[in-house]
Write an enzyme that holds these catalytic residues in place. Structure first.
Site: not given
Ligand SMILES: NC(=O)c1ccc[n+]([C@@H]2O[C@H](COP(=O)([O-])OP(=O)(O)OC[C@H]3O[C@@H](n4cnc5c(N)ncnc54)[C@H](O)[C@@H]3O)[C@@H](O)[C@H]2O)c1
Length: 439
Positions: A273
């Site tokens: 992030c």
């Molecule tokens: N990790 C954090 O602490 C956090 C905190 C706040 C916000 N976010 C935001 O949340 C969002 C997700 O982050 P994350 O950390 O969970 O990412 P991540 O990479 O852990 O998970 C994303 C998941 O989405 C899947 N994916 C990718 N493309 C896809 C599609 N087209 N259809 C279905 N699944 C798909 C991936 O295989 C993966 O399992 C981002 O926008 C991030 O900025 C993350």
């Protein structure tokens, strides 16, 4: 009225929740809905993740496998890569990645691809919510026009909203449930539906007037951190030159009961992030002819931190008549922050590369990352070495890069020849104290 019907279904816990993207955000969110007695379908394009979840195997440290197994057995949870099943859920929540492209531009391809899949299966009574971090305008400018192509009316037939995720992996004080959640909808009815859904699973919701405000609030939260961390990192470099210990300064300043919030320096910024999200705003601001000066500057300061750590290591070795070239160095902690197993954007990966470029022989230990794997920017073939007294003694320097609470810092202090402490984990006072060098 689809919105009354849907709200009723939500309140009676009959609504089925579909979460797209079973990652660090999606899986903990699924957990909250399951705990609140909703049936959840997890969608992911990664067949390995889908198969692991359906076998009841977790890949996130703080979500136990036993939990997934239990809800799988009860028939409450199932993962799938079959997106036609979107038709059978009521709420669709997008938790897909929003990374940066090669030129630090927003890569919305995951959000767009998912929206196109949803469009294929969109029906009356669906609520679609984006949780991924992104710039103001994504929900109404990018997603809405695509969804409208399904021929349904927003706010009447289906509902669209945005609610930013505030997940803080490794935080033992707050879980997804205990963090208030900002909620927004494209129309008043959209907001009502979105609000009702989250009210079932979080301590409180914070409704705002538009999806753009909600998108903006998430960016402000992250930019606030990026800028303040850059500020203390800059102060660290200045004070270090003066022989003043930044951590002692922060401790003293923190005793002011108002108007000061402590932020702590480190070896650089990591995670999915803070190093990335601010540039979503930078890109969007250009459309309005505005340069985001604070964001650019803090990005520059934070990305320079690994160089500072390596320079400090070279000076500390030099003071003992050694050079980086040929020295054996142990990095303690590869994850980007304490007590988690996430390597994404970890500055320690960069430190490792810089040290190796100077000819150092580098090993690492991380209790949560048994081996390093191939990543987008780095490719290491290394296994975590044990942190025994005998092992620590073998290294010319130990760099504490991530202060996992599992480490015995007293033992590290006892056995290491030289310590470069980037986190104030040793608790010593001064920029150099015996064999400890702060960096
Ligand atoms: N990790 C954090 O602490 C956090 C905190 C706040 C916000 N976010 C935001 O949340 C969002 C997700 O982050 P994350 O950390 O969970 O990412 P991540 O990479 O852990 O998970 C994303 C998941 O989405 C899947 N994916 C990718 N493309 C896809 C599609 N087209 N259809 C279905 N699944 C798909 C991936 O295989 C993966 O399992 C981002 O926008 C991030 O900025 C993350």
């Amino acid at each position: 009225m689809p919105h009354r019907k849907l709200v009723g279904k939500i309140k009676r816990k009959e609504a089925v929740v579909g979460i797209i993207g079973m990652g660090y955000v999606g899986l903990p969110l699924a957990r909250e809905f399951l705990l609140a007695d909703y049936r959840v379908t997890g969608f992911d394009i990664d067949p390995e993740k889908v198969s692991r979840l359906n076998r009841g195997v977790s890949y996130i440290k703080h979500i136990p496998s036993t939990f997934i197994k239990k809800y799988g057995k009860k028939g409450m949870f199932e993962a799938t890569d079959d997106f036609s099943r979107l038709a059978s859920v009521d709420a669709i929540i997008l938790c897909v990645p929003t990374p940066l492209g090669r030129h630090r531009e927003p890569d919305l391809s995951y959000v767009i691809d998912t929206t196109l899949k949803i469009r294929e299966h969109l029906r009356k009574g669906h609520v679609v919510i984006l949780e991924s971090t992104t710039y103001p305008g994504t929900t109404d400018e990018e997603m809405l026009p695509l969804l409208l192509e399904a021929g349904l009316t927003v706010g009447r037939d289906f509902f669209l909203g945005y609610s930013p995720e505030r997940e803080d992996p490794g935080n033992r004080e707050y879980t997804a449930r205990t963090i208030p959640k900002v909620v927004a909808g494209i129309t008043e009815r959209c907001l009502t539906v979105v609000d009702h859904l989250y009210r079932q699973v979080v301590v409180s919701t914070v409704p705002v007037s538009s999806t753009r405000v909600a998108e903006g609030s998430k960016l402000l939260e992250n930019i606030y951190r990026a800028v303040n961390i850059a500020l203390v990192n800059e102060m660290k470099v200045i004070f270090d030159r003066m022989g003043v210990d930044i951590w002692e300064v922060i401790g003293a300043a923190s005793t002011k009961p108002f108007g000061f919030q402590p932020f702590y320096p480190g070896p650089g910024l990591g995670g999915h992030c803070i190093p990335i999200d601010p540039f979503y705003l930078t890109w969007k601001a250009k459309e309005y002819g505005i340069n985001t000066k604070f964001i650019e500057l803090s990005g520059e300061i934070n990305t320079n931190m690994p160089f500072f750590v390596v320079q400090k290591t070279a000076r500390a070795l030099n003071a003992k008549g050694k050079s980086l070239k040929g020295s054996r160095i142990l990095l303690l902690g590869m994850a980007y922050k304490p007590d988690i197993d996430d390597l994404r954007e970890s500055p320690t990966l960069h430190i490792m590369k810089l040290l190796e470029e100077e000819g150092a022989v580098v090993d690492y230990n991380d209790p949560y990352i048994p081996r390093l794997y191939r990543m987008r920017k780095f490719s290491y073939d290394k296994e975590s070495v044990p942190v025994t007294a005998a092992n620590i003694k073998k290294y010319d320097a130990v760099i504490i890069s991530t202060a996992h609470s599992a480490y015995d810092y007293e033992a590290v202090k006892r056995h290491a020849k030289l310590i470069i402490d980037t986190r104030n984990a040793t608790g010593v006072t001064g920029t150099v104290a015996g064999k400890v060098w702060k960096a």
